[in-house]
Write a protein that holds these residues in place. Structure first.
Motif, PDB file in Angstrom:
ATOM      1  N   GLU A  17      22.900  30.459  68.301  1.00  0.00           N
ATOM      2  CA  GLU A  17      21.760  31.190  68.195  1.00  0.00           C
ATOM      3  C   GLU A  17      22.025  32.227  66.982  1.00  0.00           C
ATOM      4  OE1 GLU A  17      18.243  32.162  69.158  1.00  0.00           O
ATOM      5  OE2 GLU A  17      18.770  33.142  67.363  1.00  0.00           O
ATOM      6  N   ASP A  18      21.310  32.210  65.922  1.00  0.00           N
ATOM      7  CA  ASP A  18      21.899  33.166  64.692  1.00  0.00           C
ATOM      8  C   ASP A  18      21.535  34.529  64.861  1.00  0.00           C
ATOM      9  OD1 ASP A  18      19.346  32.246  64.337  1.00  0.00           O
ATOM     10  OD2 ASP A  18      19.574  32.620  62.277  1.00  0.00           O
ATOM     11  N   ASP A  60      19.226  26.996  69.314  1.00  0.00           N
ATOM     12  CA  ASP A  60      18.223  27.625  68.319  1.00  0.00           C
ATOM     13  C   ASP A  60      17.663  26.558  67.162  1.00  0.00           C
ATOM     14  OD1 ASP A  60      16.085  29.224  67.060  1.00  0.00           O
ATOM     15  OD2 ASP A  60      17.968  30.480  65.907  1.00  0.00           O
ATOM     16  N   GLY A  62      15.993  26.930  64.444  1.00  0.00           N
ATOM     17  CA  GLY A  62      16.156  27.874  63.117  1.00  0.00           C
ATOM     18  C   GLY A  62      17.484  28.305  62.816  1.00  0.00           C
ATOM     19  N   LYS A 109      10.164  31.144  72.255  1.00  0.00           N
ATOM     20  CA  LYS A 109      10.395  32.508  72.190  1.00  0.00           C
ATOM     21  C   LYS A 109       9.246  33.420  72.026  1.00  0.00           C
ATOM     22  CE  LYS A 109      14.846  31.731  69.387  1.00  0.00           C
ATOM     23  NZ  LYS A 109      15.407  32.210  68.146  1.00  0.00           N
TER      24      LYS A 109
END
Ligand code: CA
Length: 248
Positions: A17-18, A60, A62, A109
């Motif tokens: 997850e960024d 994630d 993205g 999300k």
């Protein structure tokens, strides 16, 4: 049911997850129960995947470097490790593609920790053992599906399905706890020419639900096939531990 060998060792999660804030808080709340390794980009994810072979990946879609979808493809080329995808609302269209590429489930999300934990638990349980027992019978709650004899029973009571209905239920039950997309289900049961005709499935699934509900005195089994609108179907595990809300 699961092998006793690793029973005391918590399952390992690779969290990709960024968003640093989300990554930190997810890692913190999962680490009480799992061994969590958290990374912020796709290349790190693939490196850690190669080095550590985690039990499950939370991914994630993205990411700043590689697309999450290509991470799925790279992992799937080598292993069946469960992949739980995190999607943002503006990338909802990606979730079907993620599932088609081999992701097992997704949460959108913003999501609650209870939901994430329940999905994780279901995926890990599925990963712990084969879909069918040594007798070739797949069991989900009171439902038993005998693959070799093409028969379905609910607590011993036979359910009369057509051959197509049996095939649809077999595919769904053998992926219990995971989403099967309309496309995957159509291809598995009918072959490729029907790939876009999701309405076929609706008819078959409705008939299966009706027959299961009629066979189950407790009335639970009509609900066992859950629709994921626009995506596919999921057989819910119907196990008491499913909503397992551990403290903290
Ligand atoms: Ca992101």
């Amino acid at each position: 049911m699961s092998p006793a060998t690793d029973a005391t060792r918590p399952a390992s999660i690779l969290l990709v997850e960024d968003d640093e804030e989300l990554r930190t808080s997810l890692a913190a709340s999962l680490s009480g129960r799992y061994r969590v390794e958290a990374v912020g980009d796709g290349m790190s994810a693939l490196r850690r995947w190669s080095a550590a072979r985690p039990d499950i990946i939370i991914l994630d879609l993205g990411l700043p470097d590689l697309d999450g979808l290509s991470v799925i493809s790279r992992v799937r080329a080598e292993a069946t490790t469960p992949i739980l995808v995190l999607t943002a609302r503006d990338r909802e269209g990606d979730k079907v593609e993620a599932l088609e590429r081999g992701a097992d489930d997704y949460v959108t999300k913003p999501f609650g920790m209870g939901e994430l934990r329940a999905r994780l638990g279901a995926l890990l349980r599925r990963a712990m053992g084969p879909a069918a027992g040594a007798d070739g019978v797949v069991r989900v709650g009171p439902l038993s599906l005998d693959v070799a004899h093409h028969s379905v029973t609910v607590e011993g009571i036979p359910v009369r399905l057509t051959p197509r209905e049996f095939e649809v239920l077999k595919v769904l039950v053998s992926h219990a706890g995971r989403i099967v997309t309309h496309g995957r289900l159509l291809r598995a049961v009918w072959g490729t020419p029907y790939g876009d005709e999701a309405h076929y499935l609706h008819v078959y699934v409705s008939a299966i639900r009706r027959k299961l509900a009629a066979a189950d005195p407790a009335g639970r089994l009509g609900m066992i096939i859950v629709s994921e609108p626009g995506v596919g179907y999921r057989v819910s595990a119907l196990e008491p531990g499913e909503d397992d809300a551990s403290p903290g």
